[in-house]
Design an enzyme around this catalytic site. Structure first.
Site: not given
Length: 358
Positions: A111-112, A114, A136, A231, A283
């Site tokens: 993701g970001n 990474t 996300d 969240e 999730q």
């Protein structure tokens, strides 16, 4: 001989294995002379030279398996330039491992954070190709990340299941949905699950508006309300705080998460019973949905093509239904958020969904 390194970094999610399988199948379909080095536990494996040599057989039968066969870990980007506890230069160590194995390319799934590190390695002269992984769906440069739809399916199922008990007991139910600092999962699951109120980080909420929406449902003879809250959702008061001030406030928060804070506030303001459901890491778990299997396989095959063509320094993404290559320099450090003025928000409001704002 083509030598490829591969690692999965950050939080796990569905279809990581499917994506790696796509890369390997794409490479071996065109070249019989391929060596695959799998690094254990993300960048940690690259830093400490912890790897194993894999064959195409290792990637057989994993299309439907969740998690990652390579393991993963979080290695914060902001600490990458700082030596470890033993004084090891992490960036130099990663470069050393790469060159020691004489790799032609490093394939990174993440993701970001990474992608920030992947771009750093590109800037250091390594050949890198990345695949966008995160539930996300907040990576810039791609309309969709793999793992997102699977997470939406699970979150939607949670809301579906809550409906029966919410109606039976005439209660307000808050379902807290993952997504870090963005509201993509909550938005899609909330619409799909028929939530009455959806609260997103991108649209600061007003407690009075939420209470009014609940009371209006009661007056209309609807004695339950389901709230899908991301969240990272934030009140309009907290949204006015500086980043530093908000972080300090969170440290002092007596609630484990936003759902619990909201539950207490809503119960006091409306005098209705409120219950909380937090599906949490469910999730991110389980088998990938068919959509994610297809998407990750396409990403993997496209990554293999880039490697075979010696086109490095790109993230594989999807835009308007077409697979694209996006320069890592354009992806790193950018967050894709929900646009409060987007069509999907406007259409959700037309169906009567409240976003907690005027």
């Amino acid at each position: 001989m083509l030598r490829i390194g591969m690692l999965t970094s950050g939080g796990d999610c569905q279809a990581l294995n499917a994506a790696m399988r796509g890369v390997v199948k794409g490479l071996t379909a065109k070249s019989a002379d391929v060596e695959i080095y799998g690094f254990k536990d993300g960048y940690k494996g690259l830093i400490y030279s912890n790897f194993s040599m894999l064959t195409s057989k290792d990637f057989s039968g994993i299309l439907t398996v969740g998690g990652t066969i390579l393991g993963t870990s979080r290695q914060p980007f902001k600490l990458m330039r700082e030596p470890d506890k033993d004084g090891l230069d992490k960036v130099a160590a990663m470069k050393h491992t790469y060159h020691k194995l004489n790799l032609d390319c490093l394939v990174v799934l993440g993701g970001n954070g990474t992608h920030k590190t992947a771009n750093l390695l590109r800037e250091e002269g390594l050949n890198v190709i990345t695949l966008p992984k995160t539930i996300d769906n907040d990576l810039w440069g791609t309309d969709m990340t793999f793992g997102f739809q699977s997470a939406v399916d699970i979150a939607t199922n949670t809301i579906d299941c809550i409906h029966t008990t919410a109606t039976s007991h005439s209660r307000v139910f808050i379902v807290e949905i993952m997504g870090h600092r963005v509201g993509w999962v909550a938005l899609h699951a909330g619409i799909a699950g028929g939530a009455d109120i959806i609260l997103l980080p991108e649209i600061p909420y007003d407690l009075d508006v939420i209470s009014e929406a609940i009371e209006n449902r009661t007056k209309a003879g609807k004695h339950f309300t389901i709230i899908a809250v991301a969240e990272g959702a934030i009140s309009k008061e907290d949204a006015k705080l500086s980043k530093k001030e908000y972080k300090e406030k969170l440290k002092k928060r007596k609630y484990p998460s936003i759902a619990y804070e909201l539950a207490e506030q809503i119960q006091k303001k409306t005098d209705q019973e409120v219950r909380i459901t937090v599906p949490g890491h469910m999730q991110r778990g389980g088998t990938p949905c068919p959509y994610d299997r297809v998407l990750s396989t396409r990403f993997g095959a496209a990554a293999a093509e880039l490697i075979l063509n010696k086109e490095y320094g790109y993230m594989v993404g999807i835009q308007n239904g077409e697979i694209v290559k996006v320069p890592l320099s354009e992806v790193a450090g950018k967050l894709k958020t929900v646009d409060p003025d987007s069509q999907i928000i406007k259409e959700a409001k037309l169906t009567g969904i409240s976003f907690g704002n005027k």
